[in-house]
Every structure is written in C-alpha cells, then in structure tokens.
Design a protein around this motif. Structure first.
Motif, mmCIF file in Angstrom:
data_model
loop_
_atom_site.group_PDB
_atom_site.id
_atom_site.type_symbol
_atom_site.label_atom_id
_atom_site.label_comp_id
_atom_site.label_asym_id
_atom_site.label_seq_id
_atom_site.Cartn_x
_atom_site.Cartn_y
_atom_site.Cartn_z
ATOM 1 N N THR A 4 32.779 32.260 59.832
ATOM 2 C CA THR A 4 34.048 32.952 60.026
ATOM 3 C C THR A 4 35.037 32.657 58.904
ATOM 4 O O THR A 4 36.140 33.159 58.903
ATOM 5 C CB THR A 4 34.683 32.542 61.367
ATOM 6 O OG1 THR A 4 34.896 31.117 61.353
ATOM 7 C CG2 THR A 4 33.793 32.914 62.530
ATOM 8 N N GLY A 5 34.626 31.818 57.952
ATOM 9 C CA GLY A 5 35.503 31.449 56.851
ATOM 10 C C GLY A 5 35.191 32.244 55.605
ATOM 11 O O GLY A 5 34.575 33.307 55.653
ATOM 12 N N PRO A 6 35.602 31.732 54.436
ATOM 13 C CA PRO A 6 35.400 32.445 53.177
ATOM 14 C C PRO A 6 33.934 32.729 52.878
ATOM 15 O O PRO A 6 33.622 33.668 52.164
ATOM 16 C CB PRO A 6 36.001 31.489 52.139
ATOM 17 C CG PRO A 6 36.969 30.654 52.896
ATOM 18 C CD PRO A 6 36.362 30.486 54.259
ATOM 19 N N GLY A 7 33.033 31.911 53.431
ATOM 20 C CA GLY A 7 31.618 32.120 53.147
ATOM 21 C C GLY A 7 31.071 33.408 53.698
ATOM 22 O O GLY A 7 29.981 33.832 53.332
ATOM 23 N N ALA A 8 31.800 34.061 54.616
ATOM 24 C CA ALA A 8 31.346 35.322 55.182
ATOM 25 C C ALA A 8 31.934 36.523 54.444
ATOM 26 O O ALA A 8 31.785 37.655 54.888
ATOM 27 C CB ALA A 8 31.719 35.397 56.663
ATOM 28 N N THR A 9 32.584 36.267 53.323
ATOM 29 C CA THR A 9 33.272 37.321 52.581
ATOM 30 C C THR A 9 32.336 38.027 51.609
ATOM 31 O O THR A 9 31.605 37.382 50.856
ATOM 32 C CB THR A 9 34.466 36.733 51.804
ATOM 33 O OG1 THR A 9 35.416 36.203 52.728
ATOM 34 C CG2 THR A 9 35.137 37.787 50.941
ATOM 35 N N LEU A 10 32.381 39.356 51.630
ATOM 36 C CA LEU A 10 31.679 40.185 50.650
ATOM 37 C C LEU A 10 32.712 41.080 49.984
ATOM 38 O O LEU A 10 33.423 41.830 50.664
ATOM 39 C CB LEU A 10 30.609 41.042 51.333
ATOM 40 C CG LEU A 10 29.901 42.074 50.441
ATOM 41 C CD1 LEU A 10 29.037 41.389 49.393
ATOM 42 C CD2 LEU A 10 29.058 43.035 51.286
ATOM 43 N N ILE A 11 32.794 40.996 48.668
ATOM 44 C CA ILE A 11 33.734 41.826 47.903
ATOM 45 C C ILE A 11 32.945 42.589 46.848
ATOM 46 O O ILE A 11 32.169 41.994 46.094
ATOM 47 C CB ILE A 11 34.820 40.962 47.233
ATOM 48 C CG1 ILE A 11 35.620 40.206 48.299
ATOM 49 C CG2 ILE A 11 35.741 41.838 46.381
ATOM 50 C CD1 ILE A 11 36.634 39.228 47.733
ATOM 51 N N VAL A 12 33.136 43.896 46.812
ATOM 52 C CA VAL A 12 32.421 44.755 45.869
ATOM 53 C C VAL A 12 33.430 45.633 45.141
ATOM 54 O O VAL A 12 34.373 46.155 45.762
ATOM 55 C CB VAL A 12 31.390 45.643 46.609
ATOM 56 C CG1 VAL A 12 30.725 46.618 45.627
ATOM 57 C CG2 VAL A 12 30.338 44.787 47.297
ATOM 58 N N GLY A 13 33.240 45.794 43.830
ATOM 59 C CA GLY A 13 34.116 46.654 43.050
ATOM 60 C C GLY A 13 33.341 47.558 42.116
ATOM 61 O O GLY A 13 32.277 47.176 41.615
ATOM 62 N N LEU A 14 33.858 48.760 41.895
ATOM 63 C CA LEU A 14 33.275 49.717 40.960
ATOM 64 C C LEU A 14 34.268 49.985 39.832
ATOM 65 O O LEU A 14 35.467 50.141 40.077
ATOM 66 C CB LEU A 14 32.941 51.041 41.660
ATOM 67 C CG LEU A 14 31.911 50.982 42.794
ATOM 68 C CD1 LEU A 14 31.684 52.384 43.357
ATOM 69 C CD2 LEU A 14 30.597 50.379 42.314
ATOM 70 N N HIS A 15 33.750 50.070 38.610
ATOM 71 C CA HIS A 15 34.596 50.218 37.430
ATOM 72 C C HIS A 15 34.176 51.446 36.632
ATOM 73 O O HIS A 15 32.996 51.809 36.613
ATOM 74 C CB HIS A 15 34.470 48.978 36.544
ATOM 75 C CG HIS A 15 34.780 47.696 37.239
ATOM 76 N ND1 HIS A 15 35.875 46.923 36.934
ATOM 77 C CD2 HIS A 15 34.130 47.036 38.244
ATOM 78 C CE1 HIS A 15 35.896 45.850 37.705
ATOM 79 N NE2 HIS A 15 34.840 45.896 38.511
ATOM 80 N N GLY A 16 35.130 52.054 35.957
ATOM 81 C CA GLY A 16 34.814 53.209 35.134
ATOM 82 C C GLY A 16 36.031 54.060 34.874
ATOM 83 O O GLY A 16 37.171 53.574 34.895
ATOM 84 N N VAL A 17 35.789 55.333 34.640
ATOM 85 C CA VAL A 17 36.854 56.292 34.344
ATOM 86 C C VAL A 17 36.825 57.388 35.392
ATOM 87 O O VAL A 17 35.768 57.985 35.648
ATOM 88 C CB VAL A 17 36.674 56.901 32.939
ATOM 89 C CG1 VAL A 17 37.785 57.901 32.645
ATOM 90 C CG2 VAL A 17 36.650 55.803 31.872
ATOM 91 N N LEU A 18 37.966 57.643 36.008
ATOM 92 C CA LEU A 18 38.102 58.672 37.038
ATOM 93 C C LEU A 18 38.979 59.809 36.520
ATOM 94 O O LEU A 18 40.093 59.571 36.049
ATOM 95 C CB LEU A 18 38.722 58.081 38.305
ATOM 96 C CG LEU A 18 39.081 59.080 39.415
ATOM 97 C CD1 LEU A 18 37.818 59.626 40.066
ATOM 98 C CD2 LEU A 18 39.978 58.435 40.463
ATOM 99 N N ASP A 19 38.475 61.026 36.602
ATOM 100 C CA ASP A 19 39.272 62.220 36.320
ATOM 101 C C ASP A 19 39.518 62.924 37.648
ATOM 102 O O ASP A 19 38.603 63.507 38.236
ATOM 103 C CB ASP A 19 38.531 63.152 35.353
ATOM 104 C CG ASP A 19 38.396 62.562 33.963
ATOM 105 O OD1 ASP A 19 39.362 61.931 33.493
ATOM 106 O OD2 ASP A 19 37.322 62.721 33.350
#
Length: 272
Positions: A4-19
C-alpha cells in the motif's frame, strides 16, 4: 515493502510531438468539454474494463487505480512529455486454499490508454517512453513475452529503428555486475527479434525524452546503472511497452530485485 506504500506505484510517461487537431477547440467549446489527460485516461481505461472509478460494494478488479495524470501539449514542435499516468497497483486478492500467480505489470494497458487519449486530440510522433515499475509486484512474464515476439517480427522492415534503453536502480542493486546476464535474458524473451547491445558507460543520451520525468520524486535515490542499444523492426507505443516489460522481467528474473526501477526507452531522434 508494503503493497500500500510507494512500492505499489506504477508511473508511465509518453514523450514526443503532438499536433492538435485543428477542430479540437471548436468541438470542445460546442459540447462544453474540458478534456485533459486525466479525464481521457479515466474514460478510456473504463472502456477497456482495465480500471474503473465507479464506487461499488465489491472490488472492481482494477489492473490499476488512478492517482494522477497530466501532460504538456505545448504547440511548438519540440519534444514534450505528452502524457503521464501515476497509478497504484491494487493489493492482490488471495483466495483461501489457492495459490494465485502474480499478475504481470499492466505496462501495455497503461501505454494504450495514454496513446489513445493523445490520438483523440491530435496526431502524435512518439520519441520515447519511461516507466517507474515496482518489481516486487511483477509476475513472471517470460512465456507471454516470448509468445508475443512474433507479433513484432511481423512488421515492415522499412520501419526498423534503433532504441536506447536505460535502467536506473538503487546503487546497492549493483545491476552493472549482471549486465551481460540481463542482456541474454532480454534476447531470450524476444526470441532474438530484438537485437540488444550493451552500452558502456551507462550514461547514454536519451534525446527522445523531455525532462524532468514524471515520477522523479518517487524515483529519488535511483541511479542510472544500465544502458542498451536495441534494434527493432518498428517503433510504436506497443514496441515501447513491450521493450519496457522485456527489461523489467529480465531484471526481475536475473537479479531477484524487489525494489522500484526506472526504465526509459528512447528512439533515435536526430531529426526532431
């Protein structure tokens, strides 16, 4: 490490160019829509039945629970962190008398939700992705990853690309000492449909990422330990998710590491 702490955290990010679509503001005004990454991600995750914010008497069986989301949609042609999702993985439900296999990390579902959200508002040129993954919550994915390798082999060779993959972990993990084993494990999981070359030193350039990465607070103390050059048959959000899970599962299997690690995947973007 508590589930229930930070160990259960999943963070995902996408990078690029958006028009952004030229009609998006007009339609948003017409229907009084104020859609952002969080709202779009919640709606899309519910559509796939992967995560729901509905309040029910019984657990919804979510693959993840939404915590926060955001993204930079600045229209300047520069690489931006277009969409990120901060989530927590629900505590596994153990049935009495039954030993359940740990779930795989929902990297592909989260990436799919974020990419769907972006493509709803514009056209995207993906340049990179990153994920903070809790290895102690990652089930064995070797068989599934090997089975799906042929999917990525079935691609137009003209779309081949080279990726830079980096892995950051606590210095005490000493991942550098197991680098060759991790490379071999990655090759096994891709049925060699991905070429994997170890890069030294590990401080490889990742031009396809916009800094600071979402999750920098949760990743405090992690240091870059590994870098690889990977040749793939195509570059897409699916390949970014596949590559991320290949290395997460390889590190889990080779090292038995149970803490969080940060994996980045960056395309060659010499002409951004």
């Amino acid at each position: 490490m508590s589930d229930t702490g930070p160990g259960a955290t999943l963070i995902v990010g996408l990078h690029g160019v958006l028009d952004r679509h030229p009609w998006i503001d007009r339609v948003s005004a017409e229907f009084d829509l104020e859609e952002d990454v969080f709202g779009l991600a919640v709606k899309r995750a519910a559509a796939y039945a992967w995560s729901s914010t509905a309040l029910t008497d019984k657990p919804a069986g979510n693959l993840w629970d939404h915590n926060d989301a955001g993204g930079d949609w600045t229209q300047d042609g520069q690489i931006r962190q277009l969409a990120w999702l901060h989530s927590s993985l629900p505590r596994p439900v153990n049935a009495p008398g039954k030993r359940q296999r740990a779930r795989r990390l929902p990297v592909l579902p989260v990436v799919t939700v974020l990419s769907d959200a972006l493509r709803r508002v514009g056209t995207v040129r993906l340049t990179g992705a990153h994920a903070l993954v809790p290895l102690h919550r990652a089930g064995d994915a070797r068989v599934e990853l090997a089975e799906v390798a042929d999917w990525f082999a079935l691609a137009d060779p003209s779309g081949a690309d080279s990726l830079t993959v980096t892995v950051s972990a606590l210095p005490s993990a000493n991942l550098g000492a197991r680098a060759a084993e991790i490379r071999d494990a990655a090759l096994d999981r891709t049925y060699r449909h991905m070429a994997v070359e170890l890069l030294r030193p590990a401080g490889a350039m990742t031009a396809g990422l916009a800094l600071p990465l979402a999750g920098v607070v949760q990743a405090e103390g992690l240091r870059r330990a590994l870098a690889f050059r990977c040749d793939v048959r195509e570059w897409s959000t699916d390949v970014a998710a596949w590559t991320t899970e290949v290395f997460a599962d390889s590190i889990r299997a080779v090292t038995g590491l149970s803490g969080p690690i940060l994996i980045t995947v960056s395309s060659d973007v010499r002409n951004p």
